[in-house]
Design an enzyme around this catalytic site. Structure first.
Site, PDB file in Angstrom:
ATOM      1  N   SER A 129      91.194 -13.032 -34.367  1.00 47.30           N
ATOM      2  CA  SER A 129      91.694 -13.047 -35.936  1.00 47.30           C
ATOM      3  C   SER A 129      90.871 -14.476 -36.527  1.00 47.30           C
ATOM      4  O   SER A 129      90.480 -15.285 -35.786  1.00 47.30           O
ATOM      5  CB  SER A 129      93.075 -13.588 -35.920  1.00 47.30           C
ATOM      6  N   SER A 130      90.527 -14.196 -37.650  1.00 51.58           N
ATOM      7  CA  SER A 130      89.998 -15.485 -38.276  1.00 51.58           C
ATOM      8  C   SER A 130      90.884 -16.719 -38.140  1.00 51.58           C
ATOM      9  O   SER A 130      90.338 -17.852 -37.929  1.00 51.58           O
ATOM     10  CB  SER A 130      90.211 -15.260 -39.799  1.00 51.58           C
ATOM     11  N   ASN A 131      92.237 -16.789 -37.951  1.00 49.38           N
ATOM     12  CA  ASN A 131      93.160 -17.646 -37.824  1.00 49.38           C
ATOM     13  C   ASN A 131      92.877 -18.303 -36.239  1.00 49.38           C
ATOM     14  O   ASN A 131      93.264 -19.521 -36.483  1.00 49.38           O
ATOM     15  CB  ASN A 131      94.612 -16.988 -37.685  1.00 49.38           C
TER      16      ASN A 131
ATOM     17  N   HIS B  25      86.632 -67.204 -45.046  1.00 47.86           N
ATOM     18  CA  HIS B  25      87.071 -67.119 -46.592  1.00 47.86           C
ATOM     19  C   HIS B  25      85.955 -67.271 -47.640  1.00 47.86           C
ATOM     20  O   HIS B  25      86.153 -67.905 -48.729  1.00 47.86           O
ATOM     21  CB  HIS B  25      88.171 -68.254 -46.783  1.00 47.86           C
TER      22      HIS B  25
ATOM     23  N   SER C 161      62.120 -53.326 -58.122  1.00 46.03           N
ATOM     24  CA  SER C 161      62.410 -53.232 -59.638  1.00 46.03           C
ATOM     25  C   SER C 161      61.497 -52.506 -60.453  1.00 46.03           C
ATOM     26  O   SER C 161      60.236 -52.675 -60.052  1.00 46.03           O
ATOM     27  CB  SER C 161      62.857 -54.674 -60.338  1.00 46.03           C
TER      28      SER C 161
ATOM     29  N   LYS D 132      60.044 -57.967 -56.593  1.00 44.52           N
ATOM     30  CA  LYS D 132      61.358 -58.175 -56.183  1.00 44.52           C
ATOM     31  C   LYS D 132      61.558 -57.127 -54.918  1.00 44.52           C
ATOM     32  O   LYS D 132      60.992 -55.947 -55.112  1.00 44.52           O
ATOM     33  CB  LYS D 132      62.378 -57.547 -57.523  1.00 44.52           C
TER      34      LYS D 132
ATOM     35  N   GLU E 186      72.336 -50.823 -49.385  1.00 36.23           N
ATOM     36  CA  GLU E 186      72.850 -50.080 -50.585  1.00 36.23           C
ATOM     37  C   GLU E 186      73.095 -48.687 -50.262  1.00 36.23           C
ATOM     38  O   GLU E 186      74.223 -48.031 -50.417  1.00 36.23           O
ATOM     39  CB  GLU E 186      71.829 -50.295 -51.877  1.00 36.23           C
TER      40      GLU E 186
END
Length: 458
Positions: free
Chosen positions: A134-136, A182, A312, A318, A325
């Site tokens: 079955s597909s299931n 921190h 850039s 740069k 990223e």
């Protein structure tokens, strides 16, 4: 366009002459035309299932030998196709019926069409290629198979990245730098120690990914429509899984409760959870690196990363952390996919989860993106990354947090006053400590030795 007429349970369907699919595929092409195409790893896994089933059914005599052999022959041939040629015959979308039935029938119809020519007799998509299935149960089985293979590739990429990090860890074992907590100055560490934290994080991810991947070896094949196994037998299912093991070399097992396998996708959700955790860890590591490489004059400036392309369109010279990223964007996409999969897994109603295609599509997308993104991050950034040791040491020398090493000798309160005085006066910690009269020059130099403070050689 020349068309041919074929029939299914709903009637006649016009199909472009020359394609190998049949009426149910053609209906789906027109009824569901939105979104990405079904991932080819799922198609390949379904073809493997059809081949294994036909092999077993031919062997036990439940399929005529000629038909069984033709199905096996055609399926084996399809598995040699490159992605472009395979896609030409499997055009259906992810967003279709939630059981993946139309893709299962696409595979059945293509194999039946070609097998009929090979056998010189009619091979039926439902009665022969889909016999006892079955597909299931075939579609979630294909989901597990495709995800298992994909996660293996991801684990290999992470392991290659670990190799790079281990090299960096040893190279910079004694390169002292300022620790930060921190986002504020903290006590010294070595850059090798910092890298070791990244390395250990990814090692834990490999462990978790491997455990989650192993869960996918359990296949729900044999549950057929609702988990009861109607129209097949336990012995047949066992034989088909054994054939899949023989064909693939993967130690698949039969999922003990097929009702679970059809109605919930816990294993796939767990697997993507591990992938998502890797994504969050990579986002943290990539962010650390791009911040430490920020500058070259106005940022942290502790790392130099490769200049792979101009950074850039307006600022000459740069250099941007483009690989970081790209990887962090990928990580956010993976996190979004995890929400999709989590919601989709929660929506199994009674005996069937009907979000199967989106679950496997999202999982495979995440794994593919992370595998490719991490590979290029490793090759094009990590391997060429260098530490600016002098700049790192200068930050340590100018830091006030080496005062922590004085605390056991002169007390916390006195040490705090020395640090605060140095900050107010704009002097070095050493100058403030000596001016306090609480510490001699020899004591200060002995107690606040930055490399010794890292305990790297303990």
């Amino acid at each position: 366009m020349v068309m041919r007429i074929e029939n299914d349970a709903l009637g006649a369907v016009e199909i472009p002459d020359g394609v190998w699919w049949g009426p149910q595929t053609e209906r789906s092409r027109h009824n569901f035309a939105v979104g990405p195409l079904m991932p080819l790893p799922v198609i390949r896994a379904l073809i493997e299932i059809k081949r294994a089933a036909a092999t077993v059914h031919g062997r036990d005599g439940s399929l005529p030998t000629t038909i069984a052999d033709s199905i096996v022959q055609v399926a084996s041939g399809l598995l040699t196709f490159n992605d472009h040629d395979l896609r030409a015959q499997f055009p259906l979308r992810v967003y279709q019926t939630g059981s993946g039935t139309q893709t299962n029938m696409n595979v059945n119809e293509v194999i039946a069409h070609q097998a009929s020519q090979a056998a010189g007799t009619t091979v039926l998509a439902n009665d022969h290629v889909n016999q006892g299935q079955s597909s299931n149960d075939t579609f979630p089985t294909a989901m597990h198979m495709a995800a298992y293979a994909a996660m293996g590739r991801l684990i290999n990429v992470v392991q290659h990245t670990l190799s790079t990090l281990k090299t960096q860890e040893q190279l910079y074992r004694h390169t002292v730098k300022l620790g930060r907590t921190h986002l504020q100055d903290a006590t010294p560490i070595t850059f090798g120690q910092e890298v070791s934290g990244w390395r250990a994080t990814l090692e834990q991810d490999v462990h978790t990914l491997t455990q989650a991947r192993d869960q996918l070896r359990a296949l729900p094949l044999g549950g057929t429509a609702v988990g009861t196994g109607l129209n097949t037998t336990t012995s047949t299912t066992k034989a088909i899984i054994s054939q899949l093991i023989s064909d693939s070399g993967v130690a698949y097992t039969s999922m003990p409760n097929k009702f679970h396998g059809l109605s919930a996708h816990t294993e796939l959700t767990n697997a993507h959870g591990a992938v998502k955790t890797l994504a969050t860890d990579l986002l943290k590591i990539a962010n650390d690196i791009r911040f430490l490489a920020s500058g070259p004059r106005g940022g942290y400036g502790e790392l130099t990363i490769p200049a792979n392309e101009p950074g850039s369109s307006i600022m000459p010279g740069k250099v941007n952390p483009t690989q970081a990223e790209a990887l962090t964007m990928i990580a956010t996409r993976v996190m979004g996919n995890d929400v999709t999969i989590s919601v989709a897994n929660s929506q199994g109603n009674f005996e069937m989860n009907v979000y199967k295609p989106v679950i496997i599509a999202a999982l495979l997308e995440s794994v593919e993106l992370l595998s490719g993104g991490l590979d290029q991050f490793n090759r094009l950034l990590l391997t060429g990354m260098t530490a600016n040791a002098d700049h790192m040491r200068a930050a340590v020398d100018g830091s006030l947090m080496t005062v922590t090493a004085l605390s056991p000798h002169i007390g916390y309160e006195v040490s705090a006053r020395i640090a605060q005085q140095a900050l107010r006066d704009g002097t070095t910690l050493r100058a403030a400590a000596l001016a306090s009269g609480k510490v001699t020059a020899a004591q200060f130099d002995e107690w606040t030795n930055p490399l010794r403070m890292t305990r790297v050689d303990d």
